[in-house]
Design an enzyme around this catalytic site. Structure first.
Site, PDB file in Angstrom:
ATOM      1  N   PRO A  43       1.026  -1.372  -0.164  1.00 31.73           N
ATOM      2  CA  PRO A  43      -0.098  -0.027   0.040  1.00 31.73           C
ATOM      3  C   PRO A  43       0.745   1.443  -0.141  1.00 31.73           C
ATOM      4  O   PRO A  43       0.524   2.153  -0.769  1.00 31.73           O
ATOM      5  CB  PRO A  43      -0.901   0.019   1.143  1.00 31.73           C
ATOM      6  N   ASP A 248      60.408 -12.843  15.340  1.00 32.38           N
ATOM      7  CA  ASP A 248      61.185 -12.444  16.230  1.00 32.38           C
ATOM      8  C   ASP A 248      60.859 -12.774  17.586  1.00 32.38           C
ATOM      9  O   ASP A 248      59.679 -13.199  17.949  1.00 32.38           O
ATOM     10  CB  ASP A 248      61.240 -10.650  16.395  1.00 32.38           C
ATOM     11  N   LYS A 270      68.110 -13.032  17.675  1.00 35.25           N
ATOM     12  CA  LYS A 270      69.481 -13.200  18.107  1.00 35.25           C
ATOM     13  C   LYS A 270      69.932 -14.484  18.845  1.00 35.25           C
ATOM     14  O   LYS A 270      69.490 -14.660  19.905  1.00 35.25           O
ATOM     15  CB  LYS A 270      70.143 -11.723  18.543  1.00 35.25           C
ATOM     16  N   ASP A 304      55.730  -2.616  14.463  1.00 36.48           N
ATOM     17  CA  ASP A 304      55.791  -2.246  13.048  1.00 36.48           C
ATOM     18  C   ASP A 304      57.206  -2.476  12.555  1.00 36.48           C
ATOM     19  O   ASP A 304      58.149  -2.219  13.267  1.00 36.48           O
ATOM     20  CB  ASP A 304      55.486  -0.874  13.148  1.00 36.48           C
ATOM     21  N   ALA A 333      55.029  -0.012  19.278  1.00 37.67           N
ATOM     22  CA  ALA A 333      55.026  -0.072  20.806  1.00 37.67           C
ATOM     23  C   ALA A 333      54.492   1.081  21.297  1.00 37.67           C
ATOM     24  O   ALA A 333      53.933   1.260  21.954  1.00 37.67           O
ATOM     25  CB  ALA A 333      56.120  -0.441  21.267  1.00 37.67           C
ATOM     26  N   MET A 384      63.781   0.884  23.590  1.00 35.58           N
ATOM     27  CA  MET A 384      65.106   0.008  23.908  1.00 35.58           C
ATOM     28  C   MET A 384      65.903   0.736  24.900  1.00 35.58           C
ATOM     29  O   MET A 384      66.890   0.689  25.122  1.00 35.58           O
ATOM     30  CB  MET A 384      65.833  -0.104  22.740  1.00 35.58           C
TER      31      MET A 384
HETATM   32  N1  SAH Z   1      59.361  -2.642  15.734  1.00 35.19           N
HETATM   33  C1  SAH Z   1      58.983  -2.586  17.092  1.00 35.19           C
HETATM   34  C2  SAH Z   1      59.994  -1.900  18.089  1.00 35.19           C
HETATM   35  C3  SAH Z   1      61.263  -2.842  18.144  1.00 35.19           C
HETATM   36  S1  SAH Z   1      62.422  -2.214  19.040  1.00 35.19           S
HETATM   37  C4  SAH Z   1      57.766  -1.721  17.348  1.00 35.19           C
HETATM   38  O1  SAH Z   1      57.305  -1.085  16.256  1.00 35.19           O
HETATM   39  O2  SAH Z   1      57.214  -1.647  18.246  1.00 35.19           O
HETATM   40  C5  SAH Z   1      62.202  -2.964  20.623  1.00 35.19           C
HETATM   41  C6  SAH Z   1      61.646  -2.228  21.889  1.00 35.19           C
HETATM   42  O3  SAH Z   1      60.333  -1.773  21.516  1.00 35.19           O
HETATM   43  C7  SAH Z   1      61.726  -2.705  23.207  1.00 35.19           C
HETATM   44  O4  SAH Z   1      63.100  -2.418  23.750  1.00 35.19           O
HETATM   45  C8  SAH Z   1      60.659  -1.768  23.654  1.00 35.19           C
HETATM   46  O5  SAH Z   1      61.063  -0.553  24.016  1.00 35.19           O
HETATM   47  C9  SAH Z   1      59.609  -1.531  22.748  1.00 35.19           C
HETATM   48  N2  SAH Z   1      58.522  -2.707  22.891  1.00 35.19           N
HETATM   49  C10 SAH Z   1      58.046  -3.628  21.932  1.00 35.19           C
HETATM   50  N3  SAH Z   1      57.102  -4.210  22.458  1.00 35.19           N
HETATM   51  C11 SAH Z   1      56.828  -3.817  23.605  1.00 35.19           C
HETATM   52  C12 SAH Z   1      55.744  -3.992  24.537  1.00 35.19           C
HETATM   53  N4  SAH Z   1      54.755  -4.996  24.362  1.00 35.19           N
HETATM   54  N5  SAH Z   1      55.696  -3.336  25.605  1.00 35.19           N
HETATM   55  C13 SAH Z   1      56.558  -2.525  25.718  1.00 35.19           C
HETATM   56  N6  SAH Z   1      57.641  -2.044  25.018  1.00 35.19           N
HETATM   57  C14 SAH Z   1      57.807  -2.653  23.736  1.00 35.19           C
END
Ligand code: SAH
Length: 474
Positions: A43, A248, A270, A304, A333, A384
């Site tokens: 309708p 990793d 490593k 990343d 992170a 780090m």
């Molecule tokens: N590619 C990674 C970083 C690698 S360098 C990214 O984009 O996150 C590694 C460092 O990342 C660590 O020493 C720490 O400082 C940081 N990180 C990575 N994962 C983490 C988490 N779950 N909590 C806190 N710090 C983190």
């Protein structure tokens, strides 16, 4: 099996929809996509249907259901909100042996409309035979997330070259291998990269060779900080398609658990006694070997791959050695730790810029612009840095950062054991020692870090031992 599945060709075939509301409008839209000739009997019509009538896309039969409307129809859908009216349509359609669906009413339906995942020309239809629609919907969502949008274009391309592929590879085994390559190799990759011409060129090139090519390639995937919910859909798809995963140490077990069951997982972190360059060289060689062997390699990195992840070097290597690759970004992170600690990295009142820094305070000449890093009203995220907190805080303060600038040290960000330690910069090293903070941990320095105590929402509350924070809490 209680329902027999069919895919019907409704192009230019009349279909009757009874009902003029929103539900009917949705059905009409789907039917129009299949190029059916739609008549709507009701309708009154919802606005979307009125527009379609005005545009000449559908025909309207006004008024209450009249069995004469069924005259031309191949198929009938009843979508009124009145069950007895729907039943009347169903009875009249059945009497003429017309298939009829009453929306959400299996008892009054001789066919059902499945949930679909549309990657036309590839269409997946899912039915629970009307008994578990929630399950069907879940499954649809799963498939939606697993199948890349470019799959439709791939299916279309395969269809266009089907004859030539059959010509080229007459033997079934060779043809299968070719299709595997087509679905997993550079053609699919090019389509995902929105490069259809490149895809077609790769397909033609492969067809000009006698042997079926192998699909080897590398996908560089950011796995995020640990919580598997932070993976992207693309990352999940790559994990589902991988033959081998080179990961990793930072990649969490929960993320690896999402990989294809029979994918080979190799930890490539490593090794004791190995220097970073040796590790990297070993990873490069492994990626190349695996891809050369025709395997689909996922290079999985924490966070990343392009942020302190040596992803750039890996791509340079792959490029130099002619190995095909793709990149899937991950949540780094800094973003994850900030989000999971309740720290907005920028804030109109507190910080206009953000710097991501990797902290190596070895010697005076570390190449970092400490005066720049020490400026107020900005946020600095140090990766780090756990091993050198003392030096880090001292440098920032020496270059002018106020000693009471808030910091937040986020350990195991986004993971079940996440801890956030907060306080003034001057007490950074002491508080980290007191709480026994260990890697992986990310340091956030800046006015915004002070917001963690108010905005935290994940895991255990921020541990503030600083006088400033206690004052705020009181
Ligand atoms: N590619 C990674 C970083 C690698 S360098 C990214 O984009 O996150 C590694 C460092 O990342 C660590 O020493 C720490 O400082 C940081 N990180 C990575 N994962 C983490 C988490 N779950 N909590 C806190 N710090 C983190």
């Amino acid at each position: 099996m209680t329902l027999f599945p069919i895919f019907s060709d409704l192009k230019n075939r009349p279909v009757l929809v009874v009902g003029g509301g929103e539900v009917a409008a949705r059905k009409v839209q789907a039917l129009l996509q299949a190029e059916a000739l739609v008549t709507v009997g009701a309708p009154t019509l919802a606005p979307a249907l009125r527009d379609a009538v005005a545009a000449g896309r559908i025909v309207h039969c006004p008024g209450r259901f009249n069995p004469a409307w069924l005259e031309q129809a191949w198929l009938v859908i009843a979508a009124t909100d009145d069950r007895s009216a729907n039943a009347e349509v169903y009875e009249a359609a059945s009497a003429r042996r017309l298939f009829c669906n009453v929306v959400d009413d299996p008892a009054l339906s001789s066919f059902q409309v499945p949930a679909i995942v549309d990657r036309s020309p590839l269409v997946i239809a899912i039915s629970s035979s009307g008994v578990a629609p929630v399950l069907a919907r879940r499954l649809r969502e799963r498939l939606e997330s697993l199948l890349d949008q470019s799959l439709g274009a791939l299916a279309g391309l395969a269809a266009r070259y089907r004859g030539q592929i059959r010509e080229r590879h007459r033997e079934l085994g060779a043809r299968r291998r070719f299709y595997d390559w087509l679905l997993d190799g550079p053609v699919a990759t090019a389509l995902r990269r929105a490069r259809p011409q490149e895809a077609e060129a790769a397909l033609r090139q492969a067809l000009s060779q006698a042997e079926a090519p192998t699909p080897g390639r590398v996908v560089l995937v950011g796995a995020g900080p640990g919580d598997p919910g932070l993976l992207t859909l693309k990352a999940l798809r790559a994990l589902n398609e991988a033959d081998v995963i080179l990961h990793d140490r930072l990649v969490s077990a929960e993320v690896l658990a999402l990989a294809r069951r029979d994918a080979e997982c190799i930890a490539v972190g490593k090794r004791p006694g190995e220097d970073h360059d040796a590790t990297q060289a070993r990873i490069h060689a492994l990626m190349r070997e695996q891809a050369r062997a025709g395997r689909r390699v996922v290079r999985l990195k924490g966070g990343d791959a392009f942020i302190f992840g040596r992803g750039g070097e890996e791509l340079e290597y792959l490029r130099a050695h002619g190995v095909d690759y793709e990149v899937v970004p991950g949540i780094t992170a800094a973003l994850a730790c900030a989000a999971y600690a309740g720290i907005p990295l920028t804030h109109r009142d507190h910080a206009q810029t953000l710097q991501l820094v990797t902290a190596h305070c070895r010697g005076e000449e570390d190449g970092l612009d400490w005066a720049g890093l020490a400026r107020s009203r900005q946020t600095v995220a140090f990766y780090m840095g756990v091993g050198q907190l003392e030096a880090l805080a001292a440098r920032l303060i020496a270059h002018g950062r106020a000693p009471d600038t808030p910091f937040a040290l986020v350990e195991n960000g986004s993971r079940p054991g996440q801890r956030v330690i907060g306080g003034p910069l001057s007490q950074l090293a002491a508080l980290a020692r007191q709480h026994g903070v260990a890697a992986p941990a990310l340091l956030i320095v800046g006015e915004v870090a002070g917001l963690a105590s108010q905005l935290a929402w994940f895991g255990t509350a921020t541990q503030h031992t600083a006088p400033q924070a206690e004052a705020r809490a009181a």
